[in-house]
Design a protein around this motif. Structure first.
Motif, PDB file in Angstrom:
ATOM      1  N   ARG A   1       0.845  -1.726   0.063  1.00 48.35           N
ATOM      2  CA  ARG A   1      -0.110   0.027  -0.086  1.00 48.35           C
ATOM      3  C   ARG A   1       1.066   1.207  -0.069  1.00 48.35           C
ATOM      4  O   ARG A   1       0.482   2.172  -0.651  1.00 48.35           O
ATOM      5  CB  ARG A   1      -1.350   0.075   1.197  1.00 48.35           C
TER       6      ARG A   1
ATOM      7  N   SER B   1     -16.097  -1.456   2.947  1.00 47.80           N
ATOM      8  CA  SER B   1     -15.449  -1.929   1.147  1.00 47.80           C
ATOM      9  C   SER B   1     -16.428  -2.922   0.758  1.00 47.80           C
ATOM     10  O   SER B   1     -17.558  -3.538   1.219  1.00 47.80           O
ATOM     11  CB  SER B   1     -14.441  -2.620   1.587  1.00 47.80           C
TER      12      SER B   1
ATOM     13  N   GLY C   1      -6.656  -0.956   4.495  1.00 46.53           N
ATOM     14  CA  GLY C   1      -6.968  -0.493   3.753  1.00 46.53           C
ATOM     15  C   GLY C   1      -6.837  -1.393   2.100  1.00 46.53           C
ATOM     16  O   GLY C   1      -6.884  -0.311   0.939  1.00 46.53           O
TER      17      GLY C   1
ATOM     18  N   ASP D   1      -8.939  -2.659  -1.000  1.00 42.06           N
ATOM     19  CA  ASP D   1     -10.052  -1.837  -1.493  1.00 42.06           C
ATOM     20  C   ASP D   1     -11.718  -2.575  -2.128  1.00 42.06           C
ATOM     21  O   ASP D   1     -12.653  -1.646  -1.563  1.00 42.06           O
ATOM     22  CB  ASP D   1     -10.269  -1.060  -2.490  1.00 42.06           C
TER      23      ASP D   1
END
Length: 231
Positions: free
Chosen positions: A122, A182, A147, A149
Protein backbone atom coordinates in the motif's frame (compact mmCIF):
# COMPACT_ATOMS: atom_id res chain seq x y z
CA UNK A 1 -10.50 4.67 -16.12
CA UNK A 2 -10.35 6.31 -12.70
CA UNK A 3 -10.73 4.07 -9.66
CA UNK A 4 -14.27 5.37 -9.16
CA UNK A 5 -15.12 4.56 -12.79
CA UNK A 6 -13.71 1.04 -12.40
CA UNK A 7 -15.85 0.39 -9.33
CA UNK A 8 -18.92 1.82 -11.02
CA UNK A 9 -18.28 -0.42 -14.04
CA UNK A 10 -18.19 -3.66 -12.06
CA UNK A 11 -20.95 -2.83 -9.57
CA UNK A 12 -23.92 -5.19 -9.82
CA UNK A 13 -22.53 -7.09 -12.80
CA UNK A 14 -20.74 -10.30 -13.65
CA UNK A 15 -16.95 -10.58 -13.63
CA UNK A 16 -15.74 -13.66 -15.51
CA UNK A 17 -12.54 -15.40 -14.45
CA UNK A 18 -10.60 -16.50 -17.54
CA UNK A 19 -7.81 -18.77 -16.34
CA UNK A 20 -6.28 -22.10 -17.27
CA UNK A 21 -3.56 -24.00 -15.45
CA UNK A 22 -0.55 -25.41 -17.27
CA UNK A 23 -2.03 -28.90 -16.81
CA UNK A 24 -5.26 -27.99 -18.66
CA UNK A 25 -6.02 -28.16 -22.40
CA UNK A 26 -6.95 -24.45 -22.68
CA UNK A 27 -3.64 -23.23 -21.25
CA UNK A 28 -2.80 -20.61 -23.86
CA UNK A 29 -2.88 -16.79 -23.80
CA UNK A 30 -4.58 -16.62 -27.19
CA UNK A 31 -7.35 -18.94 -25.98
CA UNK A 32 -7.78 -16.91 -22.77
CA UNK A 33 -8.09 -13.71 -24.81
CA UNK A 34 -10.82 -15.33 -26.91
CA UNK A 35 -12.53 -16.56 -23.74
CA UNK A 36 -12.48 -13.03 -22.36
CA UNK A 37 -13.85 -11.69 -25.63
CA UNK A 38 -16.70 -14.21 -25.49
CA UNK A 39 -17.41 -13.17 -21.90
CA UNK A 40 -17.44 -9.52 -22.98
CA UNK A 41 -19.89 -10.25 -25.79
CA UNK A 42 -22.04 -12.12 -23.28
CA UNK A 43 -22.28 -9.07 -21.04
CA UNK A 44 -19.43 -9.44 -18.55
CA UNK A 45 -18.43 -6.19 -16.82
CA UNK A 46 -14.92 -7.31 -15.89
CA UNK A 47 -12.35 -10.09 -16.24
CA UNK A 48 -10.21 -11.86 -13.66
CA UNK A 49 -7.00 -13.19 -15.19
CA UNK A 50 -3.76 -14.88 -14.19
CA UNK A 51 -0.23 -14.06 -15.45
CA UNK A 52 1.08 -10.98 -17.23
CA UNK A 53 1.08 -12.67 -20.62
CA UNK A 54 -2.62 -13.57 -20.37
CA UNK A 55 -3.53 -10.13 -19.07
CA UNK A 56 -1.76 -8.40 -21.94
CA UNK A 57 -3.42 -10.69 -24.49
CA UNK A 58 -6.85 -10.06 -22.95
CA UNK A 59 -6.31 -6.29 -22.89
CA UNK A 60 -5.72 -6.38 -26.64
CA UNK A 61 -9.15 -7.97 -27.14
CA UNK A 62 -11.47 -6.36 -24.60
CA UNK A 63 -11.77 -2.99 -22.93
CA UNK A 64 -12.94 -4.17 -19.51
CA UNK A 65 -11.46 -3.72 -16.03
CA UNK A 66 -9.09 -6.55 -15.17
CA UNK A 67 -8.64 -8.12 -11.77
CA UNK A 68 -5.10 -9.36 -12.18
CA UNK A 69 -3.34 -12.08 -10.24
CA UNK A 70 -0.16 -14.07 -10.58
CA UNK A 71 -0.24 -17.60 -9.21
CA UNK A 72 3.27 -18.42 -8.05
CA UNK A 73 4.30 -21.26 -5.78
CA UNK A 74 7.13 -20.81 -3.27
CA UNK A 75 8.68 -23.68 -1.31
CA UNK A 76 8.25 -22.00 2.08
CA UNK A 77 4.57 -21.00 1.83
CA UNK A 78 1.11 -22.25 0.87
CA UNK A 79 0.15 -18.75 -0.34
CA UNK A 80 0.21 -18.67 -4.14
CA UNK A 81 -2.09 -15.85 -5.31
CA UNK A 82 0.11 -12.78 -5.81
CA UNK A 83 2.25 -13.86 -2.86
CA UNK A 84 5.10 -11.28 -2.94
CA UNK A 85 5.83 -7.70 -3.94
CA UNK A 86 7.52 -9.05 -7.07
CA UNK A 87 4.18 -10.26 -8.46
CA UNK A 88 2.46 -7.01 -7.45
CA UNK A 89 5.10 -5.00 -9.34
CA UNK A 90 4.53 -7.08 -12.47
CA UNK A 91 0.74 -6.64 -12.31
CA UNK A 92 1.05 -2.88 -11.83
CA UNK A 93 3.33 -2.73 -14.88
CA UNK A 94 0.74 -4.75 -16.84
CA UNK A 95 -1.84 -2.05 -16.17
CA UNK A 96 -4.32 -4.04 -14.09
CA UNK A 97 -7.18 -1.91 -12.85
CA UNK A 98 -7.50 -4.14 -9.77
CA UNK A 99 -4.89 -6.43 -8.28
CA UNK A 100 -6.02 -9.36 -6.13
CA UNK A 101 -3.81 -10.69 -3.35
CA UNK A 102 -4.15 -13.60 -0.97
CA UNK A 103 -5.18 -11.94 2.31
CA UNK A 104 -5.40 -15.06 4.45
CA UNK A 105 -3.60 -15.33 7.79
CA UNK A 106 -1.23 -17.94 6.42
CA UNK A 107 2.46 -17.11 6.39
CA UNK A 108 3.77 -15.77 3.08
CA UNK A 109 7.08 -16.49 1.34
CA UNK A 110 9.96 -15.20 3.42
CA UNK A 111 8.12 -15.91 6.65
CA UNK A 112 6.05 -12.69 6.73
CA UNK A 113 2.36 -12.19 7.45
CA UNK A 114 -0.25 -10.39 5.39
CA UNK A 115 -0.07 -7.20 7.47
CA UNK A 116 3.65 -6.72 6.87
CA UNK A 117 3.27 -7.58 3.18
CA UNK A 118 0.32 -5.33 2.45
CA UNK A 119 1.64 -2.39 4.48
CA UNK A 120 4.61 -2.35 2.12
CA UNK A 121 2.38 -2.81 -0.94
CA UNK A 122 0.00 0.00 0.00
CA UNK A 123 2.87 2.38 0.75
CA UNK A 124 4.43 1.67 -2.66
CA UNK A 125 1.16 1.86 -4.60
CA UNK A 126 -1.20 4.24 -2.75
CA UNK A 127 -3.54 4.77 -5.72
CA UNK A 128 -3.85 1.18 -6.97
CA UNK A 129 -7.09 -0.73 -6.35
CA UNK A 130 -6.47 -3.93 -4.39
CA UNK A 131 -8.83 -6.83 -3.78
CA UNK A 132 -8.27 -9.03 -0.72
CA UNK A 133 -8.87 -12.74 -1.36
CA UNK A 134 -10.03 -13.90 2.07
CA UNK A 135 -11.46 -17.04 3.66
CA UNK A 136 -13.05 -15.82 6.89
CA UNK A 137 -14.43 -12.70 8.57
CA UNK A 138 -11.31 -12.06 10.66
CA UNK A 139 -9.24 -11.83 7.47
CA UNK A 140 -11.70 -9.51 5.73
CA UNK A 141 -11.82 -7.17 8.72
CA UNK A 142 -8.03 -7.02 8.89
CA UNK A 143 -7.77 -6.44 5.12
CA UNK A 144 -10.16 -3.50 5.35
CA UNK A 145 -8.22 -2.03 8.28
CA UNK A 146 -5.01 -2.28 6.25
CA UNK A 147 -6.52 -0.42 3.31
CA UNK A 148 -7.68 -3.06 0.83
CA UNK A 149 -10.30 -1.54 -1.47
CA UNK A 150 -12.43 -4.64 -2.08
CA UNK A 151 -12.99 -7.71 0.07
CA UNK A 152 -13.49 -11.03 -1.71
CA UNK A 153 -14.66 -14.41 -0.45
CA UNK A 154 -12.31 -16.16 -2.88
CA UNK A 155 -10.44 -18.33 -0.39
CA UNK A 156 -13.39 -19.57 1.68
CA UNK A 157 -13.19 -23.35 1.68
CA UNK A 158 -9.57 -23.33 0.54
CA UNK A 159 -7.76 -22.78 3.83
CA UNK A 160 -7.37 -25.51 6.46
CA UNK A 161 -9.63 -23.64 8.88
CA UNK A 162 -12.47 -23.09 6.35
CA UNK A 163 -12.42 -26.36 4.40
CA UNK A 164 -15.82 -27.35 5.80
CA UNK A 165 -17.52 -24.17 4.55
CA UNK A 166 -20.31 -24.60 2.02
CA UNK A 167 -19.85 -22.70 -1.24
CA UNK A 168 -20.92 -20.16 -2.29
CA UNK A 169 -20.30 -18.78 1.18
CA UNK A 170 -23.54 -16.83 1.50
CA UNK A 171 -23.07 -16.40 5.24
CA UNK A 172 -19.67 -14.73 4.85
CA UNK A 173 -21.00 -12.46 2.10
CA UNK A 174 -23.83 -11.34 4.38
CA UNK A 175 -21.48 -10.75 7.31
CA UNK A 176 -19.06 -8.73 5.20
CA UNK A 177 -21.81 -6.63 3.64
CA UNK A 178 -23.40 -5.79 6.99
CA UNK A 179 -20.33 -5.39 9.19
CA UNK A 180 -17.68 -3.95 6.87
CA UNK A 181 -17.65 -0.75 4.81
CA UNK A 182 -15.72 -2.04 1.78
CA UNK A 183 -17.37 -3.38 -1.39
CA UNK A 184 -17.76 -7.16 -1.19
CA UNK A 185 -16.80 -9.35 -4.14
CA UNK A 186 -18.54 -12.72 -4.07
CA UNK A 187 -16.25 -15.37 -5.53
CA UNK A 188 -16.02 -19.11 -5.17
CA UNK A 189 -18.45 -21.90 -5.96
CA UNK A 190 -21.02 -19.91 -7.94
CA UNK A 191 -22.34 -22.55 -10.35
CA UNK A 192 -25.72 -21.23 -11.44
CA UNK A 193 -27.58 -18.01 -12.30
CA UNK A 194 -29.74 -18.65 -9.25
CA UNK A 195 -26.69 -18.68 -6.97
CA UNK A 196 -25.42 -15.53 -8.67
CA UNK A 197 -28.68 -13.76 -7.88
CA UNK A 198 -28.54 -14.99 -4.30
CA UNK A 199 -25.05 -13.57 -3.64
CA UNK A 200 -26.46 -10.18 -4.62
CA UNK A 201 -29.40 -10.70 -2.28
CA UNK A 202 -26.79 -11.32 0.43
CA UNK A 203 -25.25 -7.89 -0.22
CA UNK A 204 -22.47 -8.47 -2.75
CA UNK A 205 -21.16 -5.42 -4.62
CA UNK A 206 -20.00 -7.55 -7.54
CA UNK A 207 -19.41 -11.23 -8.27
CA UNK A 208 -16.83 -13.41 -10.02
CA UNK A 209 -17.72 -16.64 -11.81
CA UNK A 210 -14.97 -18.77 -13.28
CA UNK A 211 -15.16 -22.56 -13.49
CA UNK A 212 -18.88 -22.68 -14.32
CA UNK A 213 -18.25 -20.58 -17.44
CA UNK A 214 -14.64 -20.95 -18.58
CA UNK A 215 -13.39 -24.42 -17.60
CA UNK A 216 -15.02 -27.00 -19.87
CA UNK A 217 -13.08 -29.92 -18.43
CA UNK A 218 -14.51 -29.27 -14.96
CA UNK A 219 -17.97 -28.59 -16.36
CA UNK A 220 -17.85 -31.92 -18.20
CA UNK A 221 -16.71 -33.73 -15.04
CA UNK A 222 -19.69 -32.28 -13.18
CA UNK A 223 -22.14 -33.65 -15.73
CA UNK A 224 -20.39 -37.03 -15.83
CA UNK A 225 -20.50 -37.23 -12.05
CA UNK A 226 -24.25 -36.64 -12.17
CA UNK A 227 -24.61 -39.62 -14.51
CA UNK A 228 -22.46 -41.81 -12.26
CA UNK A 229 -24.52 -40.86 -9.21
CA UNK A 230 -27.72 -41.66 -11.17
CA UNK A 231 -26.52 -45.16 -11.94
Amino acid sequence: MTNAEVLNQIKGGLIVSCQALSTEPLYDSYIMSKMAWAAYLGGAVGIRANTVVDIKAIKEKVNLPIIGIIKEEYPDSRVYITPTIKEVDALVDAGCEIIAVDATKRIRPGGIGFEEFFTEVRKKYPNQLFMADTSCFEEGKKAEELGCDLIGTTMSGYTPYTKERSLPDFELIKKYSTQLNSPVIAEGGIWSPEELKKVYECGAFSAVVGTAITRPMDITKRFVKALEEKS
